[in-house]
Design a protein around this motif. Structure first.
Motif, mmCIF file in Angstrom:
data_model
loop_
_atom_site.group_PDB
_atom_site.id
_atom_site.type_symbol
_atom_site.label_atom_id
_atom_site.label_comp_id
_atom_site.label_asym_id
_atom_site.label_seq_id
_atom_site.Cartn_x
_atom_site.Cartn_y
_atom_site.Cartn_z
ATOM 1 N N TYR A 36 0.830 -1.201 0.000
ATOM 2 C CA TYR A 36 0.000 0.000 0.000
ATOM 3 C C TYR A 36 0.864 1.251 0.000
ATOM 4 C CZ TYR A 36 -3.551 -3.378 1.276
ATOM 5 O OH TYR A 36 -4.394 -4.463 1.276
ATOM 6 N N VAL A 37 0.413 2.268 -0.720
ATOM 7 C CA VAL A 37 1.095 3.558 -0.760
ATOM 8 C C VAL A 37 0.067 4.675 -0.662
ATOM 9 C CG1 VAL A 37 3.018 2.753 -2.178
ATOM 10 C CG2 VAL A 37 1.040 3.760 -3.276
ATOM 11 N N GLN A 38 0.546 5.837 -0.247
ATOM 12 C CA GLN A 38 -0.240 7.063 -0.353
ATOM 13 C C GLN A 38 0.496 7.934 -1.350
ATOM 14 O OE1 GLN A 38 -0.792 9.381 3.226
ATOM 15 N NE2 GLN A 38 -2.548 10.435 2.347
ATOM 16 N N ILE A 39 -0.191 8.368 -2.366
ATOM 17 C CA ILE A 39 0.426 9.086 -3.483
ATOM 18 C C ILE A 39 0.882 10.470 -3.049
ATOM 19 C CG2 ILE A 39 0.008 10.070 -5.774
ATOM 20 C CD1 ILE A 39 0.288 7.034 -5.688
ATOM 21 N N TYR A 61 6.375 7.159 -10.389
ATOM 22 C CA TYR A 61 6.329 7.389 -8.949
ATOM 23 C C TYR A 61 7.370 6.489 -8.277
ATOM 24 C CZ TYR A 61 1.908 9.641 -9.991
ATOM 25 O OH TYR A 61 0.948 10.477 -10.505
ATOM 26 N N GLU A 62 8.171 7.080 -7.395
ATOM 27 C CA GLU A 62 9.155 6.353 -6.591
ATOM 28 C C GLU A 62 8.889 6.729 -5.144
ATOM 29 O OE1 GLU A 62 13.294 6.733 -7.716
ATOM 30 O OE2 GLU A 62 12.696 7.188 -9.776
ATOM 31 N N GLN A 63 8.509 5.730 -4.344
ATOM 32 C CA GLN A 63 8.200 6.042 -2.961
ATOM 33 C C GLN A 63 8.134 4.762 -2.124
ATOM 34 O OE1 GLN A 63 4.244 7.649 -4.535
ATOM 35 N NE2 GLN A 63 3.813 7.217 -2.398
ATOM 36 N N PRO A 64 8.099 4.926 -0.808
ATOM 37 C CA PRO A 64 7.976 3.740 0.043
ATOM 38 C C PRO A 64 6.554 3.193 -0.009
ATOM 39 C CG PRO A 64 8.077 5.721 1.388
ATOM 40 C CD PRO A 64 8.298 6.142 -0.030
ATOM 41 N N ALA A 65 6.462 1.875 0.106
ATOM 42 C CA ALA A 65 5.171 1.188 0.193
ATOM 43 C C ALA A 65 5.233 0.289 1.420
ATOM 44 C CB ALA A 65 4.917 0.369 -1.067
ATOM 45 N N TYR A 66 4.070 -0.152 1.874
ATOM 46 C CA TYR A 66 4.013 -0.932 3.101
ATOM 47 C C TYR A 66 3.229 -2.216 2.885
ATOM 48 C CZ TYR A 66 5.729 3.399 5.004
ATOM 49 O OH TYR A 66 6.489 4.504 5.234
ATOM 50 N N ASP A 69 1.804 -6.189 6.928
ATOM 51 C CA ASP A 69 2.395 -6.240 8.267
ATOM 52 C C ASP A 69 3.033 -4.923 8.667
ATOM 53 O OD1 ASP A 69 1.666 -8.916 8.364
ATOM 54 O OD2 ASP A 69 3.575 -9.571 7.516
ATOM 55 N N GLY A 70 3.053 -3.948 7.772
ATOM 56 C CA GLY A 70 3.650 -2.651 8.068
ATOM 57 C C GLY A 70 5.115 -2.545 7.687
ATOM 58 N N GLU A 71 5.661 -3.566 7.036
ATOM 59 C CA GLU A 71 7.061 -3.536 6.614
ATOM 60 C C GLU A 71 7.214 -2.609 5.408
ATOM 61 O OE1 GLU A 71 10.206 -6.541 4.457
ATOM 62 O OE2 GLU A 71 8.604 -7.409 5.679
ATOM 63 N N GLU A 72 8.233 -1.746 5.450
ATOM 64 C CA GLU A 72 8.456 -0.777 4.369
ATOM 65 C C GLU A 72 9.310 -1.390 3.265
ATOM 66 O OE1 GLU A 72 10.873 3.344 3.753
ATOM 67 O OE2 GLU A 72 9.598 3.219 5.529
ATOM 68 N N ILE A 73 8.900 -1.167 2.018
ATOM 69 C CA ILE A 73 9.701 -1.529 0.854
ATOM 70 C C ILE A 73 9.689 -0.331 -0.091
ATOM 71 C CG2 ILE A 73 9.195 -3.995 1.042
ATOM 72 C CD1 ILE A 73 7.273 -3.637 -1.344
ATOM 73 N N PRO A 111 -5.092 -2.020 5.935
ATOM 74 C CA PRO A 111 -4.792 -2.814 7.130
ATOM 75 C C PRO A 111 -4.286 -1.895 8.246
ATOM 76 C CG PRO A 111 -3.835 -3.826 5.189
ATOM 77 C CD PRO A 111 -4.340 -2.480 4.770
ATOM 78 N N ASP A 112 -4.517 -2.280 9.484
ATOM 79 C CA ASP A 112 -4.153 -1.433 10.631
ATOM 80 C C ASP A 112 -2.672 -1.081 10.638
ATOM 81 O OD1 ASP A 112 -6.777 -1.397 11.521
ATOM 82 O OD2 ASP A 112 -6.490 -3.141 12.839
ATOM 83 N N ALA A 113 -1.803 -2.055 10.369
ATOM 84 C CA ALA A 113 -0.358 -1.799 10.376
ATOM 85 C C ALA A 113 0.031 -0.793 9.310
ATOM 86 C CB ALA A 113 0.411 -3.102 10.189
ATOM 87 N N VAL A 114 -0.628 -0.839 8.171
ATOM 88 C CA VAL A 114 -0.339 0.097 7.079
ATOM 89 C C VAL A 114 -0.825 1.492 7.434
ATOM 90 C CG1 VAL A 114 -0.879 0.679 4.684
ATOM 91 C CG2 VAL A 114 -0.416 -1.686 5.312
ATOM 92 N N GLU A 115 -2.003 1.558 8.035
ATOM 93 C CA GLU A 115 -2.567 2.860 8.431
ATOM 94 C C GLU A 115 -1.645 3.566 9.436
ATOM 95 O OE1 GLU A 115 -6.971 4.512 9.704
ATOM 96 O OE2 GLU A 115 -6.667 2.391 9.309
ATOM 97 N N GLU A 116 -1.077 2.802 10.347
ATOM 98 C CA GLU A 116 -0.137 3.396 11.320
ATOM 99 C C GLU A 116 1.134 3.866 10.626
ATOM 100 O OE1 GLU A 116 0.596 0.632 14.476
ATOM 101 O OE2 GLU A 116 -1.551 0.389 14.887
ATOM 102 N N ALA A 117 1.629 3.101 9.648
ATOM 103 C CA ALA A 117 2.879 3.445 8.973
ATOM 104 C C ALA A 117 2.721 4.665 8.072
ATOM 105 C CB ALA A 117 3.376 2.249 8.160
#
Length: 118
Positions: A36-39, A61-66, A69-73, A111-117
């Motif tokens: 998941y990403v936020q643009i 677009y180049e950015q972090p995604a989650y 589980d909330g892990e950043e890639i 997902p909750d972990a993504v929303e927190e990240a």
């Protein structure tokens, strides 16, 4: 004679089933992981001039995604239109983090972990 008719009917049924599967399955999304990403702003824009003179733009677009589980890639992906600032996307990625497709999702579907990240 009955065996020939049964064989022809079987072949027709298999052909129709194959056509239905090919029309309904999106192979760009099948078997892929979701991140998941936020643009935010696009990293850069490519312009390509077609033979008929029309200009096609590709937004990268180049950015972090989650992950769920909330892990950043880190991901890099493109779109044929400029994506809405602040939109949440669910990206379909393969094992090498290559994006093959995406869907916009509402914040409540994250997902909750993504929303927190994010």
């Amino acid at each position: 004679m009955k065996k020939i008719i049964a064989l022809v009917i079987s072949v027709v049924v298999l052909f129709v089933a194959a056509v239905v599967v090919l029309m309904t399955v999106d192979f760009n999304r099948a078997g892929k992981d979701n991140v998941y990403v936020q643009i935010d702003e696009s990293a850069y824009t490519e312009e390509e001039k077609l033979d008929n003179g029309e200009v096609m733009k590709t937004y990268w677009y180049e950015q972090p995604a989650y992950t769920e589980d909330g892990e950043e890639i880190h991901v890099e992906f493109s779109a044929q239109k400029e994506l809405r600032q602040g939109a949440y996307l669910m990206l379909y990625v393969n094992k090498d983090n290559e994006v093959s497709s995406y869907d916009e999702v509402s914040e409540s579907k994250l997902p909750d972990a993504v929303e927190e990240a994010l």
